[in-house]
Design a protein around this motif. Structure first.
Motif, PDB file in Angstrom:
ATOM      1  N   MET A   1       0.809  -1.216   0.000  1.00  0.00           N
ATOM      2  CA  MET A   1       0.000   0.000   0.000  1.00  0.00           C
ATOM      3  C   MET A   1       0.844   1.268   0.000  1.00  0.00           C
ATOM      4  O   MET A   1       0.306   2.371   0.067  1.00  0.00           O
ATOM      5  N   GLY A   2       2.177   1.132  -0.059  1.00  0.00           N
ATOM      6  CA  GLY A   2       3.040   2.302  -0.146  1.00  0.00           C
ATOM      7  C   GLY A   2       3.326   2.972   1.177  1.00  0.00           C
ATOM      8  O   GLY A   2       3.902   4.069   1.202  1.00  0.00           O
ATOM      9  N   VAL A   3       2.960   2.352   2.290  1.00  0.00           N
ATOM     10  CA  VAL A   3       3.267   2.931   3.598  1.00  0.00           C
ATOM     11  C   VAL A   3       4.747   2.743   3.910  1.00  0.00           C
ATOM     12  O   VAL A   3       5.429   3.674   4.343  1.00  0.00           O
ATOM     13  N   VAL A   4       5.256   1.551   3.707  1.00  0.00           N
ATOM     14  CA  VAL A   4       6.696   1.288   3.751  1.00  0.00           C
ATOM     15  C   VAL A   4       7.166   1.235   2.306  1.00  0.00           C
ATOM     16  O   VAL A   4       6.853   0.290   1.580  1.00  0.00           O
ATOM     17  N   SER A   5       7.885   2.261   1.874  1.00  0.00           N
ATOM     18  CA  SER A   5       8.155   2.380   0.433  1.00  0.00           C
ATOM     19  C   SER A   5       9.597   2.712   0.085  1.00  0.00           C
ATOM     20  O   SER A   5       9.928   2.814  -1.094  1.00  0.00           O
ATOM     21  N   GLU A   6      10.475   2.882   1.079  1.00  0.00           N
ATOM     22  CA  GLU A   6      11.848   3.273   0.769  1.00  0.00           C
ATOM     23  C   GLU A   6      12.848   2.307   1.390  1.00  0.00           C
ATOM     24  O   GLU A   6      12.535   1.555   2.320  1.00  0.00           O
ATOM     25  N   VAL A   7      14.065   2.343   0.870  1.00  0.00           N
ATOM     26  CA  VAL A   7      15.131   1.449   1.309  1.00  0.00           C
ATOM     27  C   VAL A   7      16.424   2.242   1.469  1.00  0.00           C
ATOM     28  O   VAL A   7      16.552   3.360   0.961  1.00  0.00           O
ATOM     29  N   SER A   8      17.381   1.637   2.166  1.00  0.00           N
ATOM     30  CA  SER A   8      18.648   2.317   2.409  1.00  0.00           C
ATOM     31  C   SER A   8      19.754   1.279   2.554  1.00  0.00           C
ATOM     32  O   SER A   8      19.559   0.217   3.148  1.00  0.00           O
ATOM     33  N   PHE A   9      20.921   1.599   2.002  1.00  0.00           N
ATOM     34  CA  PHE A   9      22.063   0.693   1.958  1.00  0.00           C
ATOM     35  C   PHE A   9      23.075   1.071   3.026  1.00  0.00           C
ATOM     36  O   PHE A   9      23.335   2.257   3.268  1.00  0.00           O
ATOM     37  N   SER A  10      23.655   0.073   3.689  1.00  0.00           N
ATOM     38  CA  SER A  10      24.704   0.291   4.673  1.00  0.00           C
ATOM     39  C   SER A  10      25.976  -0.402   4.198  1.00  0.00           C
ATOM     40  O   SER A  10      25.933  -1.578   3.817  1.00  0.00           O
ATOM     41  N   TRP A  11      27.103   0.310   4.226  1.00  0.00           N
ATOM     42  CA  TRP A  11      28.334  -0.227   3.655  1.00  0.00           C
ATOM     43  C   TRP A  11      29.546   0.450   4.282  1.00  0.00           C
ATOM     44  O   TRP A  11      29.434   1.467   4.964  1.00  0.00           O
ATOM     45  N   TYR A  12      30.710  -0.153   4.067  1.00  0.00           N
ATOM     46  CA  TYR A  12      31.982   0.481   4.386  1.00  0.00           C
ATOM     47  C   TYR A  12      32.528   1.064   3.094  1.00  0.00           C
ATOM     48  O   TYR A  12      32.680   0.358   2.100  1.00  0.00           O
ATOM     49  N   SER A  13      32.835   2.354   3.130  1.00  0.00           N
ATOM     50  CA  SER A  13      33.172   3.071   1.903  1.00  0.00           C
ATOM     51  C   SER A  13      34.676   3.176   1.698  1.00  0.00           C
ATOM     52  O   SER A  13      35.456   3.178   2.653  1.00  0.00           O
ATOM     53  N   THR A  14      35.055   3.269   0.443  1.00  0.00           N
ATOM     54  CA  THR A  14      36.402   3.712   0.108  1.00  0.00           C
ATOM     55  C   THR A  14      36.469   5.211   0.373  1.00  0.00           C
ATOM     56  O   THR A  14      35.436   5.866   0.570  1.00  0.00           O
ATOM     57  N   PRO A  15      37.658   5.828   0.413  1.00  0.00           N
ATOM     58  CA  PRO A  15      37.758   7.266   0.687  1.00  0.00           C
ATOM     59  C   PRO A  15      36.921   8.112  -0.286  1.00  0.00           C
ATOM     60  O   PRO A  15      36.858   7.817  -1.478  1.00  0.00           O
ATOM     61  N   PHE A  16      36.286   9.142   0.259  1.00  0.00           N
ATOM     62  CA  PHE A  16      35.499  10.053  -0.562  1.00  0.00           C
ATOM     63  C   PHE A  16      36.432  10.990  -1.339  1.00  0.00           C
ATOM     64  O   PHE A  16      37.475  11.402  -0.832  1.00  0.00           O
ATOM     65  N   VAL A  17      35.997  11.333  -2.541  1.00  0.00           N
ATOM     66  CA  VAL A  17      36.762  12.252  -3.388  1.00  0.00           C
ATOM     67  C   VAL A  17      36.010  13.575  -3.471  1.00  0.00           C
ATOM     68  O   VAL A  17      34.782  13.598  -3.618  1.00  0.00           O
ATOM     69  N   CYS A  18      36.741  14.653  -3.366  1.00  0.00           N
ATOM     70  CA  CYS A  18      36.147  15.997  -3.431  1.00  0.00           C
ATOM     71  C   CYS A  18      35.713  16.310  -4.859  1.00  0.00           C
ATOM     72  O   CYS A  18      36.493  16.148  -5.803  1.00  0.00           O
TER      73      CYS A  18
END
Length: 268
Positions: free
Chosen positions: A143-160
């Motif tokens: 019914m679209g009440v629960v409608s989103e998802v999210s990923f959890s991870w260990y990242s490589t270094p961020f680049v500017c």
């Protein structure tokens, strides 16, 4: 007339054998699930859904995946637990399902600037058993009440995004989210070290995440059969014979009216 009827019959035969319509490829799905089960799986005992999990556009945290990072997410997602709100520490915070696989996809979305963009996505498929505490989640997803998802991870270094150095580099003087000469600093995520889990959430950090009806499973033989059907209808491929099911369907949708798409894929 007979030649035309024979050609049409061949198109229908190829389409009927290449794609199982009206949902997922049940047999392939159950085989994937049985990797984690203790035996054969009753199709009525599981719920399978897909989710637009991550994209290559700036997110709510002023960070952004690259297409290469999305490909790594597709590789890493298989077997990860499906959690709720990233809760992993409580005694009752056990998985409610498991992720089966990820694949590349394209979908139009509205970015943070309000403009429409054709984004690259990691489209991932998960399953849940129809039992216990998951039963309450299923109607809320439908019914679209629960409608989103999210990923959890260990990242490589961020680049500017401004100086293109790693944000931890001593010569990078920029902060994520800050504005420099009218340009916002975005933390570019070029890859992931490890996937941890992906959750059903009330709001995803990635803009435009959503749970959708399950995708058809990528299958080289089925893709090749679909390509043969499309070539018989004059659709040029220019060597792209081994695309995923979703990409083949996108080509088909661009070349024919929706009613033709439905008829061809249904093999009617």
């Amino acid at each position: 007339i007979m030649d035309a009827q024979a050609r049409l019959a061949k198109v229908r035969e190829d389409a009927a054998t290449s794609i199982e319509v009206q949902g997922i490829q049940q047999t392939a799905a159950l085989k994937a699930i049985e990797q984690y089960a203790q035996g054969p799986v009753d199709p009525e005992s599981v719920l399978i859904r897909s989710a637009f999990l991550c994209n290559d556009q700036p997110d709510l945290y002023d960070t952004q995946f690259t297409r290469e990072a999305l490909a790594q997410i597709n590789d890493a997602i298989a077997g990860l637990p499906l959690m709720r709100n990233h809760n992993t520490f409580g005694s009752s915070d056990l998985p409610v399902g498991r992720w089966l696989f990820g694949e590349p996809a394209k979908r139009e979305m509205r970015g943070l600037d309000g403009k429409s963009v054709d984004a690259n996505w990691s489209l991932c498929t998960f399953f849940m058993p129809r039992a216990g505490d998951t039963e309450g989640l299923i109607p809320r997803m439908d019914m679209g009440v629960v409608s989103e998802v999210s990923f959890s991870w260990y990242s490589t270094p961020f680049v500017c995004s401004i100086c293109e150095r790693e944000l931890s580099h001593p010569k990078c003087e920029h902060q994520i989210g800050s504005i420099y000469d009218g340009e916002k600093c975005i933390g570019i995520m070029t890859g992931i070290d490890e996937g941890v889990e992906a959750s059903l959430v009330w709001k995803g950090g990635q803009v435009g995440t959503s749970i959708v009806e399950p995708r058809r499973y990528p299958d080289a033989e089925r893709v090749e059969a679909v390509v043969r059907v499309l070539k018989s209808k004059g659709v040029p491929f220019a060597g792209r014979e081994r695309e995923t099911i979703s990409e083949v369907e996108a080509v088909l949708a661009a070349k024919h009216e929706p009613t033709e798409v439905e008829r061809l894929l249904a093999g009617n």
